[in-house]
Design an enzyme around this catalytic site. Structure first.
Site, short mmCIF file in Angstrom:
data_model
loop_
_atom_site.label_atom_id
_atom_site.label_comp_id
_atom_site.label_asym_id
_atom_site.label_seq_id
_atom_site.Cartn_x
_atom_site.Cartn_y
_atom_site.Cartn_z
N ASP A 183 105.24 87.51 -53.35
CA ASP A 183 104.97 86.13 -52.93
C ASP A 183 104.63 85.33 -54.18
O ASP A 183 104.39 85.89 -55.25
CB ASP A 183 103.80 86.07 -51.93
CG ASP A 183 103.54 84.66 -51.43
OD1 ASP A 183 104.51 83.89 -51.28
OD2 ASP A 183 102.37 84.28 -51.20
N SER A 184 104.59 84.01 -54.00
CA SER A 184 104.25 83.15 -55.13
C SER A 184 102.81 83.37 -55.60
O SER A 184 102.50 83.14 -56.75
CB SER A 184 104.44 81.69 -54.73
OG SER A 184 103.72 81.42 -53.55
N CYS A 222 107.35 85.19 -48.86
CA CYS A 222 107.12 83.79 -49.25
C CYS A 222 108.14 82.98 -48.46
O CYS A 222 109.35 83.18 -48.60
CB CYS A 222 107.36 83.61 -50.74
SG CYS A 222 107.20 81.91 -51.29
N GLU A 248 94.60 79.24 -51.11
CA GLU A 248 94.56 79.96 -52.40
C GLU A 248 93.18 79.83 -53.04
O GLU A 248 92.71 80.70 -53.73
CB GLU A 248 95.60 79.40 -53.40
CG GLU A 248 97.01 79.84 -53.18
CD GLU A 248 97.36 81.23 -53.72
OE1 GLU A 248 96.98 81.58 -54.83
OE2 GLU A 248 98.04 81.97 -52.99
N CYS A 302 104.44 79.61 -43.34
CA CYS A 302 103.91 79.78 -44.70
C CYS A 302 102.96 80.97 -44.65
O CYS A 302 102.15 81.09 -43.72
CB CYS A 302 103.17 78.53 -45.14
SG CYS A 302 102.40 78.71 -46.77
N HIS A 336 100.40 81.61 -46.15
CA HIS A 336 98.96 81.30 -46.26
C HIS A 336 98.34 80.90 -44.93
O HIS A 336 97.13 81.02 -44.75
CB HIS A 336 98.76 80.14 -47.24
CG HIS A 336 99.06 80.49 -48.66
ND1 HIS A 336 100.32 80.82 -49.08
CD2 HIS A 336 98.25 80.57 -49.73
CE1 HIS A 336 100.28 81.07 -50.38
NE2 HIS A 336 99.05 80.93 -50.80
N1 DGL Z 1 103.86 81.37 -50.48
C1 DGL Z 1 104.35 80.06 -50.20
C2 DGL Z 1 105.07 80.07 -48.85
O1 DGL Z 1 104.90 80.97 -48.02
C3 DGL Z 1 103.24 79.02 -50.17
C4 DGL Z 1 102.59 78.77 -51.50
C5 DGL Z 1 103.47 78.08 -52.51
O2 DGL Z 1 103.71 76.87 -52.39
O3 DGL Z 1 103.89 78.78 -53.40
O4 DGL Z 1 105.81 79.16 -48.60
#
Ligand code: DGL
Length: 277
Positions: free
Chosen positions: A14-15, A77, A160, A192, A194
């Site tokens: 993931d990011s 992600c 985050e 998302c 998160h």
């Molecule tokens: N992990 C990203 C998602 O699920 C959200 C966080 C980001 O913007 O990198 O879209």
């Protein structure tokens, strides 16, 4: 190409820290499988970046996991899954990799089909919503269902930063959900990684009758099914699987923030640095 080994780990990226919600769901469903998680904390957020940049970052993350001989890549992600999954798949194929790659968008859509919703609201980052991937996917499977999509750029940074239970989260959610409060959907799809951490805060804003679909649980189920279908599932035993965490920024910060973020789940956590490629 070498045969993919059943005993190899599942690679998840993931990011940032958001994809740990997928690792937590996998940990509960498949405790004996080994998992390697890569969080690109040096470059988070992806949600406001172009599809080209997101695709390049996603490919680099996938290649870093393949260097560790994973048997499957899980794109935990939504932004990468929505904007760049076919690109990453074709780049890996061109390099001779044959491991299955699963994204959270398809898993989330598949999870809502049996519920036969009449009106769905999808929440996601700006890039996820702009890609139209959820709307296209829902229209293809459920042509009579109305879909509303709302970009919520501030929500992932709030999570985050460990503020999912802070009043700031509730106020941001109220701001984004106001347009649907007069005529609410029957289903809210969390697009998302998160957002599962915001479910309590979301519930305080929306009527209790609304079903909230969490794509981290949906993808964990899909991973189990796919491993079984491809005969890649590890033989079930009583020992717990290895959990390895890689971070492109400081491992110490990753471990500290993950603890707050996941309320102590998956800890103690040993994190190794994996610089961006
Ligand atoms: N992990 C990203 C998602 O699920 C959200 C966080 C980001 O913007 O990198 O879209």
């Amino acid at each position: 190409m070498n045969k993919i080994s059943k005993t190899a780990p599942i690679g998840v990226f993931d990011s940032g820290l958001g994809g740990l919600t997928v690792v937590a769901a996998l940990d509960a469903l498949l405790p004996h499988e080994d998992i390697i998680y890569l969080g690109d904390t040096a470059r988070v957020p992806y949600g406001d970046k172009s599809p080209e940049t997101v695709g390049r970052f996603g490919l680099e993350n996938a290649l870093a996991l393949l260097e560790r001989d994973v048997k499957m890549i899980v794109v935990a992600c939504n932004t990468v899954s929505a904007t760049a999954l076919p690109f990453i798949q074709s780049e890996l194929e061109a390099r001779g990799f044959r491991v299955p790659i699963l994204g959270v968008v398809d898993a989330g859509i598949e999870a809502i089909i049996p519920r036969n919703p009449r009106k769905i609201c999808v929440l996601g980052t700006r890039a996820t919503i702009a890609s139209g991937a959820y709307e296209r996917g829902i229209r293809a499977k459920l042509p009579d269902t109305e879909t509303i999509s709302i970009p919520c750029p501030i929500l992932a940074p709030i999570v985050e930063d460990g503020l999912a239970n802070h009043p700031i989260a509730t106020s941001a959610i109220k701001h984004y959900l106001t347009p649907i409060l007069d005529s609410p959907p029957d289903t809210l799809l969390l697009g998302c990684t998160h957002y599962p951490l915001l479910i309590d805060a979301i519930r305080t804003v929306l009527p209790p009758s609304i079903t909230i679909v969490d794509s981290s649980i949906a993808i964990a189920e899909k991973i189990r099914e796919t491993l079984e279908k491809l005969d890649l599932a590890k033989i079930i035993d009583t020992s717990s699987g290895r959990r390895e965490f890689l971070s492109t920024d400081s491992p110490r910060l990753f471990a500290e923030r993950a603890k707050v973020f996941l309320d102590g789940k998956l800890s103690p956590m040993k994190v190794e640095e994996a610089p961006c490629r």
